[in-house]
Design a protein around this motif. Structure first.
Motif, PDB file in Angstrom:
ATOM      1  N   ARG A   1      18.099   0.358  48.893  1.00 34.65           N
ATOM      2  CA  ARG A   1      17.451  -0.689  49.710  1.00 34.65           C
ATOM      3  C   ARG A   1      16.388  -0.095  50.621  1.00 34.65           C
ATOM      4  O   ARG A   1      15.309  -0.660  50.791  1.00 34.65           O
ATOM      5  CB  ARG A   1      18.489  -1.447  50.543  1.00 34.65           C
ATOM      6  CG  ARG A   1      19.206  -2.549  49.804  1.00 34.65           C
ATOM      7  CD  ARG A   1      20.010  -3.439  50.748  1.00 34.65           C
ATOM      8  NE  ARG A   1      21.203  -2.785  51.266  1.00 34.65           N
ATOM      9  CZ  ARG A   1      22.391  -2.771  50.658  1.00 34.65           C
ATOM     10  NH1 ARG A   1      22.544  -3.380  49.498  1.00 34.65           N
ATOM     11  NH2 ARG A   1      23.409  -2.160  51.211  1.00 34.65           N
ATOM     12  N   ALA A   2      16.683   1.055  51.205  1.00 35.95           N
ATOM     13  CA  ALA A   2      15.709   1.709  52.092  1.00 35.95           C
ATOM     14  C   ALA A   2      14.452   2.096  51.317  1.00 35.95           C
ATOM     15  O   ALA A   2      13.332   1.923  51.804  1.00 35.95           O
ATOM     16  CB  ALA A   2      16.333   2.935  52.751  1.00 35.95           C
ATOM     17  N   VAL A   3      14.621   2.595  50.100  1.00 36.91           N
ATOM     18  CA  VAL A   3      13.464   2.951  49.272  1.00 36.91           C
ATOM     19  C   VAL A   3      12.696   1.682  48.910  1.00 36.91           C
ATOM     20  O   VAL A   3      11.459   1.659  48.971  1.00 36.91           O
ATOM     21  CB  VAL A   3      13.894   3.724  48.004  1.00 36.91           C
ATOM     22  CG1 VAL A   3      12.715   3.925  47.059  1.00 36.91           C
ATOM     23  CG2 VAL A   3      14.516   5.065  48.388  1.00 36.91           C
ATOM     24  N   ALA A   4      13.400   0.623  48.543  1.00 33.95           N
ATOM     25  CA  ALA A   4      12.737  -0.641  48.200  1.00 33.95           C
ATOM     26  C   ALA A   4      11.910  -1.161  49.376  1.00 33.95           C
ATOM     27  O   ALA A   4      10.790  -1.656  49.183  1.00 33.95           O
ATOM     28  CB  ALA A   4      13.768  -1.676  47.765  1.00 33.95           C
ATOM     29  N   GLU A   5      12.421  -1.034  50.595  1.00 30.00           N
ATOM     30  CA  GLU A   5      11.668  -1.466  51.773  1.00 30.00           C
ATOM     31  C   GLU A   5      10.410  -0.622  51.960  1.00 30.00           C
ATOM     32  O   GLU A   5       9.351  -1.145  52.323  1.00 30.00           O
ATOM     33  CB  GLU A   5      12.557  -1.399  53.016  1.00 30.00           C
ATOM     34  CG  GLU A   5      13.620  -2.474  53.036  1.00 30.00           C
ATOM     35  CD  GLU A   5      14.626  -2.306  54.158  1.00 30.00           C
ATOM     36  OE1 GLU A   5      14.440  -1.422  55.029  1.00 30.00           O
ATOM     37  OE2 GLU A   5      15.611  -3.069  54.164  1.00 30.00           O
ATOM     38  N   THR A   6      10.511   0.671  51.709  1.00 33.51           N
ATOM     39  CA  THR A   6       9.333   1.538  51.788  1.00 33.51           C
ATOM     40  C   THR A   6       8.307   1.125  50.742  1.00 33.51           C
ATOM     41  O   THR A   6       7.103   1.076  51.023  1.00 33.51           O
ATOM     42  CB  THR A   6       9.733   3.018  51.592  1.00 33.51           C
ATOM     43  OG1 THR A   6      10.631   3.383  52.643  1.00 33.51           O
ATOM     44  CG2 THR A   6       8.523   3.930  51.616  1.00 33.51           C
ATOM     45  N   LEU A   7       8.785   0.796  49.537  1.00 38.57           N
ATOM     46  CA  LEU A   7       7.869   0.361  48.474  1.00 38.57           C
ATOM     47  C   LEU A   7       7.189  -0.950  48.840  1.00 38.57           C
ATOM     48  O   LEU A   7       6.008  -1.145  48.542  1.00 38.57           O
ATOM     49  CB  LEU A   7       8.618   0.230  47.138  1.00 38.57           C
ATOM     50  CG  LEU A   7       9.156   1.527  46.556  1.00 38.57           C
ATOM     51  CD1 LEU A   7       9.999   1.243  45.309  1.00 38.57           C
ATOM     52  CD2 LEU A   7       8.032   2.505  46.236  1.00 38.57           C
ATOM     53  N   GLU A   8       7.905  -1.843  49.509  1.00 39.40           N
ATOM     54  CA  GLU A   8       7.272  -3.090  49.976  1.00 39.40           C
ATOM     55  C   GLU A   8       6.113  -2.776  50.915  1.00 39.40           C
ATOM     56  O   GLU A   8       5.057  -3.416  50.832  1.00 39.40           O
ATOM     57  CB  GLU A   8       8.287  -3.976  50.710  1.00 39.40           C
ATOM     58  CG  GLU A   8       9.213  -4.731  49.812  1.00 39.40           C
ATOM     59  CD  GLU A   8      10.151  -5.637  50.588  1.00 39.40           C
ATOM     60  OE1 GLU A   8      10.498  -6.713  50.055  1.00 39.40           O
ATOM     61  OE2 GLU A   8      10.527  -5.294  51.734  1.00 39.40           O
ATOM     62  N   ASP A   9       6.297  -1.809  51.794  1.00 38.09           N
ATOM     63  CA  ASP A   9       5.216  -1.411  52.708  1.00 38.09           C
ATOM     64  C   ASP A   9       4.026  -0.852  51.939  1.00 38.09           C
ATOM     65  O   ASP A   9       2.868  -1.142  52.262  1.00 38.09           O
ATOM     66  CB  ASP A   9       5.707  -0.362  53.708  1.00 38.09           C
ATOM     67  CG  ASP A   9       6.684  -0.927  54.724  1.00 38.09           C
ATOM     68  OD1 ASP A   9       6.716  -2.164  54.910  1.00 38.09           O
ATOM     69  OD2 ASP A   9       7.427  -0.125  55.326  1.00 38.09           O
ATOM     70  N   ILE A  10       4.301  -0.046  50.922  1.00 39.80           N
ATOM     71  CA  ILE A  10       3.240   0.589  50.131  1.00 39.80           C
ATOM     72  C   ILE A  10       2.542  -0.432  49.247  1.00 39.80           C
ATOM     73  O   ILE A  10       1.315  -0.404  49.108  1.00 39.80           O
ATOM     74  CB  ILE A  10       3.820   1.734  49.276  1.00 39.80           C
ATOM     75  CG1 ILE A  10       4.339   2.866  50.178  1.00 39.80           C
ATOM     76  CG2 ILE A  10       2.780   2.273  48.294  1.00 39.80           C
ATOM     77  CD1 ILE A  10       5.163   3.921  49.428  1.00 39.80           C
ATOM     78  N   TRP A  11       3.307  -1.327  48.639  1.00 43.76           N
ATOM     79  CA  TRP A  11       2.784  -2.249  47.627  1.00 43.76           C
ATOM     80  C   TRP A  11       2.537  -3.657  48.164  1.00 43.76           C
ATOM     81  O   TRP A  11       2.594  -4.633  47.413  1.00 43.76           O
ATOM     82  CB  TRP A  11       3.737  -2.327  46.441  1.00 43.76           C
ATOM     83  CG  TRP A  11       3.875  -1.060  45.655  1.00 43.76           C
ATOM     84  CD1 TRP A  11       3.023  -0.007  45.614  1.00 43.76           C
ATOM     85  CD2 TRP A  11       4.954  -0.723  44.772  1.00 43.76           C
ATOM     86  NE1 TRP A  11       3.494   0.967  44.765  1.00 43.76           N
ATOM     87  CE2 TRP A  11       4.682   0.556  44.238  1.00 43.76           C
ATOM     88  CE3 TRP A  11       6.126  -1.364  44.388  1.00 43.76           C
ATOM     89  CZ2 TRP A  11       5.516   1.191  43.329  1.00 43.76           C
ATOM     90  CZ3 TRP A  11       6.971  -0.740  43.494  1.00 43.76           C
ATOM     91  CH2 TRP A  11       6.668   0.526  42.973  1.00 43.76           C
ATOM     92  N   GLN A  12       2.247  -3.810  49.438  1.00 47.16           N
ATOM     93  CA  GLN A  12       1.988  -5.136  50.005  1.00 47.16           C
ATOM     94  C   GLN A  12       0.971  -5.874  49.147  1.00 47.16           C
ATOM     95  O   GLN A  12       0.042  -5.250  48.652  1.00 47.16           O
ATOM     96  CB  GLN A  12       1.461  -4.993  51.430  1.00 47.16           C
ATOM     97  CG  GLN A  12       2.503  -4.523  52.394  1.00 47.16           C
ATOM     98  CD  GLN A  12       1.952  -4.455  53.810  1.00 47.16           C
ATOM     99  OE1 GLN A  12       1.152  -5.301  54.210  1.00 47.16           O
ATOM    100  NE2 GLN A  12       2.370  -3.458  54.567  1.00 47.16           N
ATOM    101  N   PRO A  13       1.144  -7.162  48.925  1.00 39.94           N
ATOM    102  CA  PRO A  13       2.106  -8.091  49.518  1.00 39.94           C
ATOM    103  C   PRO A  13       3.390  -8.258  48.688  1.00 39.94           C
ATOM    104  O   PRO A  13       4.140  -9.205  48.912  1.00 39.94           O
ATOM    105  CB  PRO A  13       1.325  -9.399  49.536  1.00 39.94           C
ATOM    106  CG  PRO A  13       0.532  -9.341  48.265  1.00 39.94           C
ATOM    107  CD  PRO A  13       0.155  -7.867  48.118  1.00 39.94           C
ATOM    108  N   LEU A  14       3.646  -7.368  47.730  1.00 42.94           N
ATOM    109  CA  LEU A  14       4.809  -7.535  46.866  1.00 42.94           C
ATOM    110  C   LEU A  14       6.114  -7.462  47.655  1.00 42.94           C
ATOM    111  O   LEU A  14       6.232  -6.702  48.612  1.00 42.94           O
ATOM    112  CB  LEU A  14       4.812  -6.475  45.763  1.00 42.94           C
ATOM    113  CG  LEU A  14       3.594  -6.450  44.837  1.00 42.94           C
ATOM    114  CD1 LEU A  14       3.800  -5.434  43.724  1.00 42.94           C
ATOM    115  CD2 LEU A  14       3.296  -7.825  44.267  1.00 42.94           C
ATOM    116  N   LYS A  15       7.084  -8.266  47.220  1.00 45.04           N
ATOM    117  CA  LYS A  15       8.404  -8.322  47.857  1.00 45.04           C
ATOM    118  C   LYS A  15       9.467  -7.900  46.848  1.00 45.04           C
ATOM    119  O   LYS A  15       9.435  -8.311  45.682  1.00 45.04           O
ATOM    120  CB  LYS A  15       8.716  -9.742  48.351  1.00 45.04           C
ATOM    121  CG  LYS A  15       7.790 -10.199  49.456  1.00 45.04           C
ATOM    122  CD  LYS A  15       7.968  -9.351  50.700  1.00 45.04           C
ATOM    123  CE  LYS A  15       7.023  -9.758  51.802  1.00 45.04           C
ATOM    124  NZ  LYS A  15       6.898  -8.744  52.835  1.00 45.04           N
TER     125      LYS A  15
END
Length: 150
Positions: free
Chosen positions: A16-30
């Protein structure tokens, strides 16, 4: 008899922590966690574009540096299923590995061919921990986010 699940709540929290980091990198993807029946861990969805899935992601967390080994081992079955997901949907499909020194991405592409080997986990949990595997050169991974340790 079904095989026991070895994934712990600690593993899921790290994902989950990695997924949240990826959301930051890949904005606006959720990020949306996928049910266990899917081969990937997450679908990254574009909320502004009719909720289209833009990327399927398998997340792995490792407790060593990206330079510790020259390759990354993955089960042949997982590799084939991820590649099938990519080929059947034409959606970007990636393996993201969180190493101690950074988060790296490997993109599944049909033209990449690997020699299968017999391998698996060093410390056996059960007989199914030895299976056909492939070794992906670390050089085929792209750095997404560097991590600094003192």
């Amino acid at each position: 008899m079904a095989r026991p699940r070895y994934e712990t709540e600690e593993h899921l929290e790290a994902e989950r922590a990695v997924a949240e980091t990826l959301e930051d990198i890949w904005q606006p993807l959720k990020a949306h966690k996928l049910p266990i029946k899917y081969v990937a861990d997450y679908a990254f969805v574009d909320p502004s574009h009719t909720k289209s899935i833009r990327t399927f992601v398998e997340i792995r967390c490792r407790n060593h540096m990206s330079t510790t080994y020259g390759t990354y081992m993955i089960s042949l079955y997982k590799f084939m299923r991820m590649l099938e997901l990519k080929n059947k949907t034409n959606v970007n499909t990636v393996l993201v590995v969180d190493f101690q020194d950074g988060i790296y991405r490997y993109t599944f592409l049909s033209e990449r061919i690997y020699q299968p080997h017999w391998g698996g986990m060093g410390e056996l949990r059960d007989w199914q921990d030895k299976e056909p595997v492939i070794y992906i050169p670390i050089s085929e991974f792209a750095l997404l986010k560097e991590k600094y340790y003192a």
